[in-house]
Design an enzyme around this catalytic site. Structure first.
Site, PDB file in Angstrom:
ATOM      1  N   SER A  49      34.241 -33.759  32.702  1.00 41.87           N
ATOM      2  CA  SER A  49      33.292 -34.622  31.470  1.00 41.87           C
ATOM      3  C   SER A  49      32.406 -33.490  31.273  1.00 41.87           C
ATOM      4  O   SER A  49      31.764 -32.930  32.142  1.00 41.87           O
ATOM      5  CB  SER A  49      33.056 -35.908  32.087  1.00 41.87           C
ATOM      6  N   ASP A  75      41.503 -49.240  17.544  1.00 40.27           N
ATOM      7  CA  ASP A  75      41.388 -48.986  19.020  1.00 40.27           C
ATOM      8  C   ASP A  75      41.215 -50.413  19.871  1.00 40.27           C
ATOM      9  O   ASP A  75      41.605 -50.242  21.008  1.00 40.27           O
ATOM     10  CB  ASP A  75      40.084 -48.383  19.004  1.00 40.27           C
ATOM     11  N   LYS A  83      44.849 -45.902  26.639  1.00 35.32           N
ATOM     12  CA  LYS A  83      45.336 -46.428  25.423  1.00 35.32           C
ATOM     13  C   LYS A  83      44.296 -45.818  24.392  1.00 35.32           C
ATOM     14  O   LYS A  83      43.204 -45.763  24.564  1.00 35.32           O
ATOM     15  CB  LYS A  83      45.954 -47.606  25.506  1.00 35.32           C
TER      16      LYS A  83
END
Length: 303
Positions: free
Chosen positions: A33, A165, A87
């Site tokens: 990250s 989203d 997702k």
């Protein structure tokens, strides 16, 4: 099995990390990250370096935004790693199909997750609806984007999907529980003047199915699906975690913490078998909304 978490933002910290730490199947071996990290877990900022230095980590879970996710996933698969996708699985349908094909050729697992399908009451609702004829469906899915994505401007950019989203969570439940498939007939999209994607949408599907999606709701959030059938009325509330039959709660508990452990348990099965599980149906409806949608430009909205 060792696993690496790529993208350590708010959702990853709140859901993925606790699920992995509590899992009997997984050991969180590394994170990748540009910002976040997990205490006592080796942290990388360069994905290529991680892959090179950790050949013994066979699984990668990708929690980065949809647009850059394809490159990470393809690189991981080409390096022989199994891949789990948060997702929505990608920014486009085509790129996810490419990833699925690549995974199958290499005998690797690829899991396109839909966490809302793992909500507490979704499976009982699906079972109850199996022998029913549906006459109408009403979806109201409204939440506060500033709460869930504070300062995350990618959600308003191309590929960020805007209100879809969150709306794709409702669509993932619908496409799982309804006994017959549906298709989009029309859509109205509200796009802020400073956004590239909608902040609200009203969708009409075949089968008398209607959905209202909005990312501007403050206070209590609304995640409801109401379904009328020849056997009575069913409602899924709290994002699929509470089931009502005939207006009375029959099962449920509001705890999204059950969704992600279930996802990782499924990923453990797929990785052990080298299997691909990719269902793009919810994302097809999103793509259709962008294709058919009538767009209305509204006042700017700051994140």
């Amino acid at each position: 099995m060792k696993i690496a978490l790529v993208g350590v933002g708010r959702i990853a910290q709140a859901q993925h990390v606790p699920a992995l730490q509590a899992s009997p199947h997984w050991s969180l071996a590394a994170t990748v990250s540009l910002g976040g990290s997990v205490p006592d877990v080796p942290a990388y900022t360069d994905f290529t370096r991680f892959l090179y230095e950790n050949p013994d980590v066979p699984v990668v879970s990708l929690c980065v935004p949809p647009v850059p996710r394809f490159q990470y996933a393809r690189q991981a698969l080409e390096a022989g790693r199994h891949v789990m996708l948060e997702k929505p699985p990608g920014a486009t349908l085509a790129e996810v199909e490419i990833l699925a094909s690549l995974a199958r050729r290499r005998g690797l697992a690829l899991y396109a997750t839909w966490h809302s399908r793992m909500a507490y009451a979704v499976a009982p609702a699906k079972a109850w609806l199996r022998d029913k004829t549906v006459s109408a469906v009403r979806v109201v899915w409204k939440e506060d984007v500033r709460h869930w994505h504070p300062g995350q401007h990618w959600v308003a950019q191309p590929g960020g999907m805007g209100v879809f989203d969150t709306g794709v969570n409702a669509l993932s439940i619908l496409t799982d529980v309804l006994p017959e498939p549906i298709y989009l007939q029309s859509a109205e999209l509200d796009v802020p003047a400073n956004w590239h994607v909608p902040i609200a949408a009203r969708l009409s599907f075949s089968g008398n199915v209607h959905a209202q999606l909005d990312w501007r709701q403050t206070g209590p959030q609304t995640w409801d699906i109401e379904i009328d059938t020849d056997g009575g009325a069913l409602a899924l509330r709290m994002g699929g975690n509470v089931l009502e039959i005939g207006g009375k709660a029959v099962t449920g508990q509001y705890s999204v913490m059950g969704e992600y452990p279930a996802l990782y348990a499924r990923m453990a099965q797929l990785a052990a078998r080298g299997e691909v599980e990719v269902d793009l149906t919810p994302m097809v409806h999103v793509a259709d909304a962008f294709s058919l949608g009538r767009r209305t430009v509204i006042a700017p909205f700051a994140l």
